[in-house]
Design an enzyme around this catalytic site. Sequence first.
Site, short mmCIF file in Angstrom:
data_model
loop_
_atom_site.label_atom_id
_atom_site.label_comp_id
_atom_site.label_asym_id
_atom_site.label_seq_id
_atom_site.Cartn_x
_atom_site.Cartn_y
_atom_site.Cartn_z
N GLU A 52 -18.81 -32.71 -41.55
CA GLU A 52 -17.37 -32.63 -41.85
C GLU A 52 -17.06 -31.54 -42.86
OE1 GLU A 52 -15.17 -33.83 -40.12
OE2 GLU A 52 -16.15 -35.43 -39.02
N CYS A 205 -4.81 -31.15 -25.79
CA CYS A 205 -3.56 -30.87 -26.50
C CYS A 205 -3.79 -29.64 -27.38
CB CYS A 205 -3.17 -32.09 -27.34
SG CYS A 205 -1.47 -32.09 -27.90
N CYS A 212 -1.32 -30.84 -20.18
CA CYS A 212 -0.69 -32.16 -20.15
C CYS A 212 -1.07 -32.96 -18.90
CB CYS A 212 0.82 -32.03 -20.25
SG CYS A 212 1.37 -31.24 -21.79
N CYS A 215 -3.80 -35.25 -19.70
CA CYS A 215 -3.71 -35.97 -20.97
C CYS A 215 -3.48 -37.47 -20.77
CB CYS A 215 -2.58 -35.41 -21.82
SG CYS A 215 -2.46 -36.21 -23.44
N CYS A 221 4.31 -39.34 -24.41
CA CYS A 221 4.54 -38.14 -25.21
C CYS A 221 6.01 -37.69 -25.16
CB CYS A 221 3.63 -37.02 -24.72
SG CYS A 221 3.70 -35.56 -25.78
#
Length: 367
Positions: A52, A205, A212, A215, A221
């Site tokens: 991270e 995205c 889309c 998705c 959305c």
Amino acid sequence: MRDTDESPDAGDISARLLVWYDRHARVMPWRVGPAERRAGQRPDPYRVWLSEIMLQQTTVAAVRDYFRRFTERWPDVEALAAAPDADVMAEWAGLGYYARARNLLKGARAVVALHGGRFPGTRDGLLSLPGVGPYTAAAVASIAFDEPATVVDGNVERVVSRLFAVETPLPAAKPELTRLAATLTPQERPGDHAQAMMDLGATICTPRKPVCSLCPLRPDCEGHRAGLEAELPRKAPKAEKPVREGRLWIAVRADGAVLLETRPERGMLGGMLGWPGTDWDRSGGPAGAPLEADWRETGVEVRHTFTHFHLRLEVLVAQVAEAALPARGSFVPRADFRPAALPTLMRKGWSVAAAAIRHPTGEERLA
DNA sequence: AAGACGTGGGA
DNA sequence: TTCCCAAGTCT
């Protein structure tokens, strides 16, 4: 008119996202996939933390090899904490944002000295580590310790701004996006949820031309419904980058040793190895050459663009006697010199100098 | 709290 | 070539 509200609630959205993640989770060296996770396998907090930190403002593709080398060389937090600063900085060279490497070491040493070698198991505890901010603390807490902390990175900002059609420009929208993202965080599998949000942002995205049609959240959305998906998130305009200039002195001794210095902790490329040079404020700068020599202009300029300015550095080279005594920096034997241990800007400088030394200009050959 | 802080890849 | 951007943090 509908007599029931068919828009799914936050729980439905997260559930649908997790189903997608179970099928499409990307494989990464630091990640425990959803199947292994269900089989009881736990991610190693050290590896999650290290990944991270590396992933802050950095692409997965860029991180992969660095993560592999770091974990091979320093398999656990005790090993990293015991490493010399110069070794860690050299291993980080090329990855950028070098404050991360300095804080990585401070963080590892804090975990060993203050926490007995165990990472704090909560978001708040993790926040106390240097280099760990709201994003990283939530990521490690949720992924490694199953705390339902809300992870908000650039991907999540993008996904959430589209999902809820938030038109406020970033960075002003950040608090609202964080609040909305929190409504989606589930009590179960919060780490997989966080990684699913980020994977979705990275693969579906996307900033430009979001896909889309693939998705899992398209039915939910609002941004897509409004045809706004490509416009969001809105962003405040960026400042123009000024051009800065300076000069780099690269000296090669008769025995092949090269003159390098460790840069100050603060400022650009802090703590990294580099060639002596001027300030980058104005061409020529106040500082003189690091030693007296027959400095030769290469006629080649190193160009490099940082986050907030463009830099052009004139490269000068000199071949000097073994007795040469530098006023700045110190000679590193050629056998110990690895260009890979330098930040990218300095690697570019070396490329120019090495070529100039191999192929002197006609005039200089005659001289 | 706005600016400092890297780099490489894609359009 | 140039611009934008990528799993942010610190001061």
